[in-house]
Design a protein around this motif. Structure first.
Motif, mmCIF file in Angstrom:
data_model
loop_
_atom_site.group_PDB
_atom_site.id
_atom_site.type_symbol
_atom_site.label_atom_id
_atom_site.label_comp_id
_atom_site.label_asym_id
_atom_site.label_seq_id
_atom_site.Cartn_x
_atom_site.Cartn_y
_atom_site.Cartn_z
ATOM 1 N N GLN A 109 0.835 -1.207 0.000
ATOM 2 C CA GLN A 109 0.000 0.000 0.000
ATOM 3 C C GLN A 109 0.866 1.252 0.000
ATOM 4 N N GLN A 110 1.887 1.274 0.864
ATOM 5 C CA GLN A 110 2.766 2.439 0.950
ATOM 6 C C GLN A 110 3.512 2.687 -0.364
ATOM 7 N N ILE A 111 3.929 1.597 -1.008
ATOM 8 C CA ILE A 111 4.654 1.737 -2.277
ATOM 9 C C ILE A 111 3.767 2.379 -3.336
ATOM 10 N N HIS A 112 2.534 1.898 -3.457
ATOM 11 C CA HIS A 112 1.616 2.445 -4.459
ATOM 12 C C HIS A 112 1.251 3.897 -4.148
ATOM 13 N N GLU A 113 1.160 4.221 -2.876
ATOM 14 C CA GLU A 113 0.846 5.603 -2.499
ATOM 15 C C GLU A 113 1.987 6.552 -2.855
ATOM 16 N N LYS A 114 3.224 6.027 -2.891
ATOM 17 C CA LYS A 114 4.384 6.846 -3.229
ATOM 18 C C LYS A 114 4.685 6.858 -4.724
ATOM 19 N N SER A 115 3.996 5.993 -5.470
ATOM 20 C CA SER A 115 4.275 5.883 -6.900
ATOM 21 C C SER A 115 3.928 7.185 -7.626
ATOM 22 N N THR A 116 4.770 7.554 -8.574
ATOM 23 C CA THR A 116 4.557 8.797 -9.339
ATOM 24 C C THR A 116 4.095 8.507 -10.771
ATOM 25 N N THR A 117 3.867 7.221 -11.079
ATOM 26 C CA THR A 117 3.419 6.856 -12.431
ATOM 27 C C THR A 117 2.008 6.290 -12.373
ATOM 28 N N ASN A 118 1.207 6.594 -13.388
ATOM 29 C CA ASN A 118 -0.156 6.091 -13.529
ATOM 30 C C ASN A 118 -0.924 6.205 -12.210
ATOM 31 N N HIS A 119 -1.273 7.406 -11.853
ATOM 32 C CA HIS A 119 -1.873 7.681 -10.551
ATOM 33 C C HIS A 119 -3.162 6.891 -10.319
ATOM 34 N N THR A 120 -3.959 6.684 -11.355
ATOM 35 C CA THR A 120 -5.227 5.983 -11.170
ATOM 36 C C THR A 120 -5.006 4.522 -10.793
ATOM 37 N N SER A 121 -4.180 3.826 -11.558
ATOM 38 C CA SER A 121 -3.931 2.421 -11.234
ATOM 39 C C SER A 121 -3.223 2.286 -9.894
ATOM 40 N N SER A 122 -2.313 3.212 -9.583
ATOM 41 C CA SER A 122 -1.637 3.177 -8.280
ATOM 42 C C SER A 122 -2.641 3.347 -7.148
ATOM 43 N N ALA A 123 -3.601 4.259 -7.342
ATOM 44 C CA ALA A 123 -4.630 4.468 -6.316
ATOM 45 C C ALA A 123 -5.486 3.218 -6.136
ATOM 46 N N ILE A 124 -5.808 2.552 -7.234
ATOM 47 C CA ILE A 124 -6.617 1.334 -7.145
ATOM 48 C C ILE A 124 -5.847 0.238 -6.413
ATOM 49 N N TYR A 125 -4.599 0.061 -6.802
ATOM 50 C CA TYR A 125 -3.778 -0.963 -6.148
ATOM 51 C C TYR A 125 -3.553 -0.643 -4.669
ATOM 52 N N ALA A 126 -3.404 0.631 -4.337
ATOM 53 C CA ALA A 126 -3.227 1.019 -2.933
ATOM 54 C C ALA A 126 -4.482 0.699 -2.129
ATOM 55 N N LEU A 127 -5.642 0.989 -2.710
ATOM 56 C CA LEU A 127 -6.906 0.667 -2.038
ATOM 57 C C LEU A 127 -7.085 -0.843 -1.886
ATOM 58 N N HIS A 128 -6.679 -1.583 -2.917
ATOM 59 C CA HIS A 128 -6.763 -3.045 -2.850
ATOM 60 C C HIS A 128 -5.881 -3.577 -1.719
ATOM 61 N N ALA A 129 -4.657 -3.053 -1.643
ATOM 62 C CA ALA A 129 -3.747 -3.493 -0.579
ATOM 63 C C ALA A 129 -4.309 -3.138 0.792
ATOM 64 N N ARG A 130 -4.875 -1.929 0.906
ATOM 65 C CA ARG A 130 -5.467 -1.528 2.194
ATOM 66 C C ARG A 130 -6.623 -2.444 2.571
ATOM 67 N N SER A 131 -7.405 -2.831 1.594
ATOM 68 C CA SER A 131 -8.540 -3.729 1.875
ATOM 69 C C SER A 131 -8.055 -5.079 2.387
ATOM 70 N N GLN A 132 -6.911 -5.538 1.886
ATOM 71 C CA GLN A 132 -6.361 -6.814 2.342
ATOM 72 C C GLN A 132 -5.832 -6.712 3.778
ATOM 73 N N VAL A 133 -5.211 -5.591 4.094
ATOM 74 C CA VAL A 133 -4.770 -5.367 5.478
ATOM 75 C C VAL A 133 -5.974 -5.393 6.411
ATOM 76 N N GLU A 134 -7.045 -4.717 6.016
ATOM 77 C CA GLU A 134 -8.249 -4.658 6.850
ATOM 78 C C GLU A 134 -8.924 -6.027 6.943
ATOM 79 N N LEU A 135 -8.954 -6.758 5.836
ATOM 80 C CA LEU A 135 -9.558 -8.096 5.853
ATOM 81 C C LEU A 135 -8.855 -8.995 6.842
ATOM 82 N N TRP A 136 -7.516 -9.052 6.764
ATOM 83 C CA TRP A 136 -6.764 -9.958 7.634
ATOM 84 C C TRP A 136 -6.603 -9.404 9.049
ATOM 85 N N SER A 137 -7.124 -8.210 9.269
ATOM 86 C CA SER A 137 -7.211 -7.668 10.628
ATOM 87 C C SER A 137 -8.597 -7.891 11.212
ATOM 88 N N GLY A 138 -9.460 -8.599 10.482
ATOM 89 C CA GLY A 138 -10.815 -8.861 10.961
ATOM 90 C C GLY A 138 -11.724 -7.664 10.864
#
Length: 508
Positions: A436-465
């Motif tokens: 998530q942190q890597i995608h948030e720092k990415s400077t290329t293709n902001h839309t796809s980076s934002a989607i991937y960052a949200l996806h990663a955040r959702s996985q952190v939240e899922l495995w945190s119950g």
């Protein structure tokens, strides 16, 4: 705490599992008090036939459906533990414990361990869950005196898994004991708050059931002792250490007064004089370890114990400084503590003047930590790269290096390090956080980076119950993906949504 209250109030009545029998102090003393502690270490025990020392055949596990159920149980359990307990998420500590456990697990099981959370709790406790989840408290590690004693506790839990003790036993209603997992987790959660509360809740009104199950439970404990020692010896650890550690616990509780606090591990793993005598006699049949192996284990335990003391704040700066004169582990912990306090100059001087093996992963991680605290992320990357080149398989080095690469803008290289980790273990919260942190720092293709960052955040939240948060993050990602269908991410996100809903609705 909320999850703890729900579990404890709703599930404690099902807490008596195959080897998780909880007894009051009087019963415990009745079991322990008939023999003196000297009897445990008597030289007059029966000799064990050599064939009984053979490592058991690898257990392949049950049918596919059983394995699928056990995996679902392990995943559910991990989410509850992540949600409700303080965990040690230090990559190096996690690497050491999981590596030694995986090595022992491979002696008797074809299925890899699912996860091994290290719980930040001073109580002495460890537990195993169907599907390959093992938990161990920091108190268990820090109460040990050798790496072999830690290995003994882990080998004992692995033996419970390999012999499928949870799945063999059925209660009077015919329900699989494995499906009474809620009681076990309620016990673990309760013991993290109050050992006395755990004891009271888990004894409940099931005294008769406990009596009827106790004999079988003790049989399972003896079998776990026997097979655990075989596992230890085959994996290169001192089998005697298991009996030594259990003997220490025995001595701690043998003379307790009524209603005194009992270590959580003793509550859930009944210790009797007979069992300990048998374990000690059996351990004496194993060969003595070489001095080289003993020294290697001692060096590893020195680093592990001092790093845990530093992480759990159980050693002051003075303690670390005083111990650093004779302990490499204490010196590395002292260097970390100094850099945390802003004394990076002194920390670097100690690193430069100390007698360190520069290719030691912990030395590299410590050095990079000091450099990062100093703001020199480029040099931290260089240090970690040199170690990663030697140990490309190590998760801890990958995580630290990826994090530092993100700091210097090398996001593509950082992703190439962590993506294999999330692909291999989709429950790796720390790898998802860094992703998530890597995608948030990415400077290329902001839309796809934002989607991937949200996806990663959702996985952190899922495995945190945190199911609602996971679904909301995923919904935001889906909304963005629908606005940019050319990115081709919608299918992945929809699959993730279904997995989250299933996880949310799953009840063992």
């Amino acid at each position: 705490m909320k999850m703890y209250l729900v579990l404890l109030s709703a599930l404690w009545s099902s807490a008596l599992m195959a080897h998780e029998i909880h007894i009051d102090t009087d019963t415990l003393k009745k079991n322990l008090g008939q023999s003196s502690s000297r009897a445990i270490f008597s030289d007059k025990h029966r000799k064990i036939p050599p064939e009984s020392l053979a490592v058991p055949s690898v257990v392949t596990g049950g049918r596919f459906n059983e394995n699928h159920i056990n995996r679902a149980i392990a995943e559910w359990s991990l989410r509850q533990v992540n949600d409700s307990l303080r965990l040690i998420d230090d990559p190096w500590v996690n690497e050491q414990i999981l590596t030694m456990s995986a090595q022992m697990n491979a002696q008797v099981r074809t299925q890899a361990l699912f996860a091994l959370p290290i719980i930040h709790d001073d109580n002495i406790n460890a537990f195993a869950v169907p599907g390959g989840l093992i938990g161990i408290n920091t108190g268990t590690i820090l109460s040990s005196e050798t790496m072999d004693e830690v290995a003994g506790v882990l080998a004992h839990e692995i033996a419970h898994l390999s012999q499928r003790h949870y799945e063999q036993r059925q209660d009077e209603k015919g329900k699989l004991m494995a499906l009474q997992l809620g009681g076990l987790l309620a016990a673990v959660l309760a013991s993290s708050v109050s050992g006395d509360l755990a004891t009271t809740a888990l004894i409940g009104s099931q005294t008769a059931t406990a009596e009827s199950m106790a004999t079988h439970s003790r049989d399972h404990e003896r079998e776990a002792d026997r097979i655990g020692m075989q596992i230890m010896s085959q994996a290169g650890y001192d089998a005697r250490a298991m009996a030594v550690f259990f003997g220490k616990l025995y001595k701690q509780v043998a003379h307790l007064q009524k209603d005194a606090f009992i270590p959580s591990f003793v509550q859930s793993h009944p210790l009797t004089a007979e069992r300990l005598s048998d374990a000690t006699s059996r351990a004496s049949q194993y060969p003595v370890m070489s001095m080289i192996a003993k020294n290697n284990h001692a060096k590893m335990f020195d680093k592990l114990s001092w790093r845990l003391k530093y992480l759990t704040k159980q050693a002051s700066m003075t303690d670390l400084k005083n111990a650093s004169s004779h302990s490499l582990g204490a010196k590395l912990a002292w260097i970390n503590a100094l850099s945390d306090d802003g004394n990076t100059k002194q920390a670097l001087q100690l690193l430069q003047t100390g007698d360190f093996e520069r290719t030691d992963p912990l030395v590299c991680i410590t050095h990079a930590h000091v450099l990062a605290k100093q703001g020199d992320h480029t040099q931290a990357v260089a240090v970690l790269k040199s170690c990663h080149a030697l140990y490309p398989e190590r998760r801890d080095l990958r995580l630290h290096l990826a994090s530092e690469l993100a700091q210097v803008g090398q996001t593509a290289l950082a992703l190439s390090l962590v993506t294999p980790l999330t692909n291999q273990n989709n429950h790796d919260r720390q790898a998802w956080r860094i992703t998530q942190q890597i995608h948030e720092k990415s400077t290329t293709n902001h839309t796809s980076s934002a989607i991937y960052a949200l996806h990663a955040r959702s996985q952190v939240e899922l495995w945190s119950g945190q199911y609602q948060g996971a679904l909301q993050s995923n919904a935001q990602a889906i909304k963005l993906a629908k606005q940019h269908p050319n990115l081709g991410l919608l299918s992945m996100l929809e699959s993730s949504k279904q997995a989250m809903i299933q996880a949310k609705d799953y009840k063992p």
